[in-house]
Design a protein around this motif. Sequence first.
Motif, PDB file in Angstrom:
ATOM      1  N   PHE A 122       0.828  -1.207   0.000  1.00  0.00           N
ATOM      2  CA  PHE A 122       0.000   0.000   0.000  1.00  0.00           C
ATOM      3  C   PHE A 122       0.863   1.258   0.000  1.00  0.00           C
ATOM      4  CE2 PHE A 122      -3.602  -2.457   2.293  1.00  0.00           C
ATOM      5  CZ  PHE A 122      -4.083  -2.899   1.073  1.00  0.00           C
ATOM      6  N   THR A 123       1.910   1.268   0.826  1.00  0.00           N
ATOM      7  CA  THR A 123       2.796   2.431   0.883  1.00  0.00           C
ATOM      8  C   THR A 123       3.464   2.674  -0.471  1.00  0.00           C
ATOM      9  OG1 THR A 123       3.249   2.043   3.235  1.00  0.00           O
ATOM     10  CG2 THR A 123       4.808   3.420   2.033  1.00  0.00           C
ATOM     11  N   THR A 124       3.939   1.592  -1.084  1.00  0.00           N
ATOM     12  CA  THR A 124       4.641   1.715  -2.366  1.00  0.00           C
ATOM     13  C   THR A 124       3.707   2.174  -3.478  1.00  0.00           C
ATOM     14  OG1 THR A 124       6.188  -0.029  -1.706  1.00  0.00           O
ATOM     15  CG2 THR A 124       6.041   0.472  -4.052  1.00  0.00           C
ATOM     16  N   VAL A 125       2.526   1.590  -3.537  1.00  0.00           N
ATOM     17  CA  VAL A 125       1.572   1.968  -4.590  1.00  0.00           C
ATOM     18  C   VAL A 125       1.158   3.427  -4.441  1.00  0.00           C
ATOM     19  CG1 VAL A 125      -0.756   1.568  -5.472  1.00  0.00           C
ATOM     20  CG2 VAL A 125       0.746  -0.366  -4.997  1.00  0.00           C
ATOM     21  N   ARG A 126       0.943   3.874  -3.212  1.00  0.00           N
ATOM     22  CA  ARG A 126       0.584   5.283  -3.008  1.00  0.00           C
ATOM     23  C   ARG A 126       1.684   6.206  -3.517  1.00  0.00           C
ATOM     24  NH1 ARG A 126      -1.824   4.220   2.979  1.00  0.00           N
ATOM     25  NH2 ARG A 126      -4.050   4.540   2.559  1.00  0.00           N
ATOM     26  N   LEU A 127       2.928   5.858  -3.210  1.00  0.00           N
ATOM     27  CA  LEU A 127       4.045   6.667  -3.700  1.00  0.00           C
ATOM     28  C   LEU A 127       4.111   6.642  -5.222  1.00  0.00           C
ATOM     29  CD1 LEU A 127       6.845   5.702  -1.143  1.00  0.00           C
ATOM     30  CD2 LEU A 127       5.748   7.936  -1.364  1.00  0.00           C
ATOM     31  N   MET A 128       3.859   5.471  -5.810  1.00  0.00           N
ATOM     32  CA  MET A 128       3.888   5.351  -7.268  1.00  0.00           C
ATOM     33  C   MET A 128       2.805   6.209  -7.905  1.00  0.00           C
ATOM     34  SD  MET A 128       4.627   1.262  -7.689  1.00  0.00           S
ATOM     35  CE  MET A 128       5.082   1.295  -9.418  1.00  0.00           C
ATOM     36  N   LEU A 129       1.599   6.187  -7.340  1.00  0.00           N
ATOM     37  CA  LEU A 129       0.501   6.947  -7.927  1.00  0.00           C
ATOM     38  C   LEU A 129       0.708   8.453  -7.778  1.00  0.00           C
ATOM     39  CD1 LEU A 129      -2.658   4.835  -6.975  1.00  0.00           C
ATOM     40  CD2 LEU A 129      -1.194   4.696  -8.983  1.00  0.00           C
ATOM     41  N   LYS A 130       1.544   8.858  -6.816  1.00  0.00           N
ATOM     42  CA  LYS A 130       1.879  10.277  -6.666  1.00  0.00           C
ATOM     43  C   LYS A 130       3.064  10.673  -7.536  1.00  0.00           C
ATOM     44  CE  LYS A 130       0.225  10.639  -1.884  1.00  0.00           C
ATOM     45  NZ  LYS A 130       0.648  10.855  -0.464  1.00  0.00           N
ATOM     46  N   GLY A 131       3.615   9.708  -8.285  1.00  0.00           N
ATOM     47  CA  GLY A 131       4.745  10.000  -9.146  1.00  0.00           C
ATOM     48  C   GLY A 131       6.061  10.145  -8.417  1.00  0.00           C
ATOM     49  N   LYS A 132       6.169   9.546  -7.225  1.00  0.00           N
ATOM     50  CA  LYS A 132       7.369   9.697  -6.400  1.00  0.00           C
ATOM     51  C   LYS A 132       8.450   8.658  -6.704  1.00  0.00           C
ATOM     52  CE  LYS A 132       5.524  12.930  -3.716  1.00  0.00           C
ATOM     53  NZ  LYS A 132       6.050  14.302  -3.645  1.00  0.00           N
ATOM     54  N   LEU A 133       8.125   7.619  -7.464  1.00  0.00           N
ATOM     55  CA  LEU A 133       9.084   6.539  -7.676  1.00  0.00           C
ATOM     56  C   LEU A 133       9.517   6.393  -9.134  1.00  0.00           C
ATOM     57  CD1 LEU A 133       7.686   3.783  -5.272  1.00  0.00           C
ATOM     58  CD2 LEU A 133       9.664   5.263  -4.941  1.00  0.00           C
ATOM     59  N   GLY A 134       9.506   7.489  -9.850  1.00  0.00           N
ATOM     60  CA  GLY A 134       9.929   7.446 -11.243  1.00  0.00           C
ATOM     61  C   GLY A 134       9.547   8.726 -11.950  1.00  0.00           C
ATOM     62  N   SER A 135      10.102   8.916 -13.145  1.00  0.00           N
ATOM     63  CA  SER A 135       9.800  10.125 -13.907  1.00  0.00           C
ATOM     64  C   SER A 135       8.349  10.143 -14.390  1.00  0.00           C
ATOM     65  CB  SER A 135      10.750  10.232 -15.108  1.00  0.00           C
ATOM     66  OG  SER A 135      10.647   9.078 -15.932  1.00  0.00           O
ATOM     67  N   LYS A 136       7.755   8.977 -14.524  1.00  0.00           N
ATOM     68  CA  LYS A 136       6.337   8.879 -14.877  1.00  0.00           C
ATOM     69  C   LYS A 136       5.700   7.788 -14.033  1.00  0.00           C
ATOM     70  CE  LYS A 136       5.233   6.957 -18.764  1.00  0.00           C
ATOM     71  NZ  LYS A 136       5.108   6.646 -20.214  1.00  0.00           N
ATOM     72  N   VAL A 137       4.402   7.905 -13.830  1.00  0.00           N
ATOM     73  CA  VAL A 137       3.687   6.960 -12.977  1.00  0.00           C
ATOM     74  C   VAL A 137       3.543   5.621 -13.702  1.00  0.00           C
ATOM     75  CG1 VAL A 137       1.558   6.492 -11.722  1.00  0.00           C
ATOM     76  CG2 VAL A 137       2.430   8.831 -11.868  1.00  0.00           C
ATOM     77  N   ASP A 138       3.987   4.561 -13.055  1.00  0.00           N
ATOM     78  CA  ASP A 138       3.893   3.217 -13.631  1.00  0.00           C
ATOM     79  C   ASP A 138       2.625   2.547 -13.086  1.00  0.00           C
ATOM     80  OD1 ASP A 138       4.196   0.673 -14.618  1.00  0.00           O
ATOM     81  OD2 ASP A 138       6.307   0.474 -14.067  1.00  0.00           O
ATOM     82  N   TYR A 139       1.480   2.884 -13.713  1.00  0.00           N
ATOM     83  CA  TYR A 139       0.207   2.348 -13.247  1.00  0.00           C
ATOM     84  C   TYR A 139       0.138   0.833 -13.414  1.00  0.00           C
ATOM     85  CZ  TYR A 139      -1.372   7.180 -13.121  1.00  0.00           C
ATOM     86  OH  TYR A 139      -1.495   8.521 -12.837  1.00  0.00           O
ATOM     87  N   GLN A 140       0.775   0.318 -14.452  1.00  0.00           N
ATOM     88  CA  GLN A 140       0.752  -1.123 -14.689  1.00  0.00           C
ATOM     89  C   GLN A 140       1.464  -1.874 -13.563  1.00  0.00           C
ATOM     90  OE1 GLN A 140       2.289  -2.252 -18.510  1.00  0.00           O
ATOM     91  NE2 GLN A 140       1.711  -4.387 -18.302  1.00  0.00           N
ATOM     92  N   ARG A 141       2.612  -1.352 -13.136  1.00  0.00           N
ATOM     93  CA  ARG A 141       3.346  -1.997 -12.046  1.00  0.00           C
ATOM     94  C   ARG A 141       2.578  -1.879 -10.732  1.00  0.00           C
ATOM     95  NH1 ARG A 141       9.796  -1.024 -10.937  1.00  0.00           N
ATOM     96  NH2 ARG A 141      10.128  -2.787  -9.514  1.00  0.00           N
ATOM     97  N   ALA A 142       1.992  -0.713 -10.483  1.00  0.00           N
ATOM     98  CA  ALA A 142       1.194  -0.526  -9.271  1.00  0.00           C
ATOM     99  C   ALA A 142       0.017  -1.501  -9.252  1.00  0.00           C
ATOM    100  CB  ALA A 142       0.690   0.915  -9.199  1.00  0.00           C
ATOM    101  N   ASP A 143      -0.619  -1.657 -10.404  1.00  0.00           N
ATOM    102  CA  ASP A 143      -1.733  -2.597 -10.526  1.00  0.00           C
ATOM    103  C   ASP A 143      -1.275  -4.024 -10.257  1.00  0.00           C
ATOM    104  OD1 ASP A 143      -4.170  -3.757 -11.106  1.00  0.00           O
ATOM    105  OD2 ASP A 143      -4.058  -3.421 -13.260  1.00  0.00           O
TER     106      ASP A 143
END
Length: 433
Positions: A122-143
């Motif tokens: 949950f913590t990682t996905v939230r960071l991903m959806l905020k664009g904190k873990l890369g230059s662009k949001v990786d929705y596929q990886r979060a999913d």
Amino acid sequence: MSGYDLKSLYNDQQYGKICSIWEMQKEDCNSNTISSGDYIYYMNSLYKEKHYTECLTLYKIFHHNYPELQILDDKMGWSLYQVYLKQFDDNQTDKELYLHQVEYIIRHHTDSLYSPFHKIIFTTVRLMLKGKLGSKVDYQRADAYLSLITPANLSDVPGYFNNGQDITRKTASEREIWYTLKSQCFLQQRKYDDCVIWCDKALHDLSQFVNHSDMWFRYRKIKALYLEGNVTEAAVALPDILQGTVANWVIYALASAIMQQQDDKEKTLLYAGYCALFDTSYEKRVKVYRRLVPVLYDMGEVRLAMLHRQFTDILYKENNWSIRSWKLDWEVSQEIMTMPKKDILRELTSAWRTWRNQNKVFFKGIVKCILPSGRDGFITGEGNQDYYFKMRDVEFGRSHLQSGSHVRFTTCKRLNKKKQREEENAIEISVES
């Protein structure tokens, strides 16, 4: 064997003593000289003493000696969380290392109640959806991360959080968090059918919603219907979010867009008015103003169309955004092109209020009191009914507002988070001379 009664020491909560024993023992533990059970006492004691990095050192030694055992995997995961993941810093955290640690925990987690797996996902996905873990949001990886969790196995019981000021807040259950993140991923990946299906599942499966978050599942469902072209079905569902207790400009923006597709110009402008006046963060709504330009021009509201076009261009320039071509067969008049932004905004605000206030009923009242913080208070309306208000909802005459001031206002239902119930609030307040 260590020669120490670690169990007794642990039961006596002598964790520091056990940590000292570990320091003496670890140099000679490259073979199976320490039992797997003693490793548990060492690991738990190191963790309780917050020696998280040493926990990881211990785990490497343990895993080398007992590669088939998983009894320390959860504590290892929590240690990785404490060392690498908990204190995330957008500027200093190594994003690749962060995701590497997450992947390691995923490969070595257990399904026990004490596993850090769900929290870390949950913590990682939230960071991903905020664009904190890369230059662009990786929705596929979060999913994909969320798909590793079975929602039926998650708790449906909300949690509680105390902010240290004797105020306790209810927090979303793990299952509600999962459905929220999953539906967001589907929407962003343009998997609109899946978004609709899983929003319906959330509304059916969840027994409790924190702060009326069920409205956001309905919002995402309606937006998915609209974006996949089911405009009629989206329009039918709109009252579910427009008549609810959640007010947000994105809801009004969606309602205006749907009404535009249905060629209902009156409601297109009605909801656009609500959207535009929601707060002063005008740059957030630049797409709404842009969308209104051809609508207004086709309605014969040429001046308003030009004002919206010029206001949009100003916002683009102020934020250093690339100016998009309008592809229109008309230009903004010289008079409007030379108008200061504040004058354009003043004229637009007047129009937005006219759109929003069509067919609206207003009441008269007297300010009963302003609370000590100066940010809110109460208005006594007709029939001696008191209405709570926030200072941000005073649209005219805020600098003159005081106890005893005569005001004009309308109302809406809002959630009183402290009492966890809906109450009628005064909004769109004007001080009368």
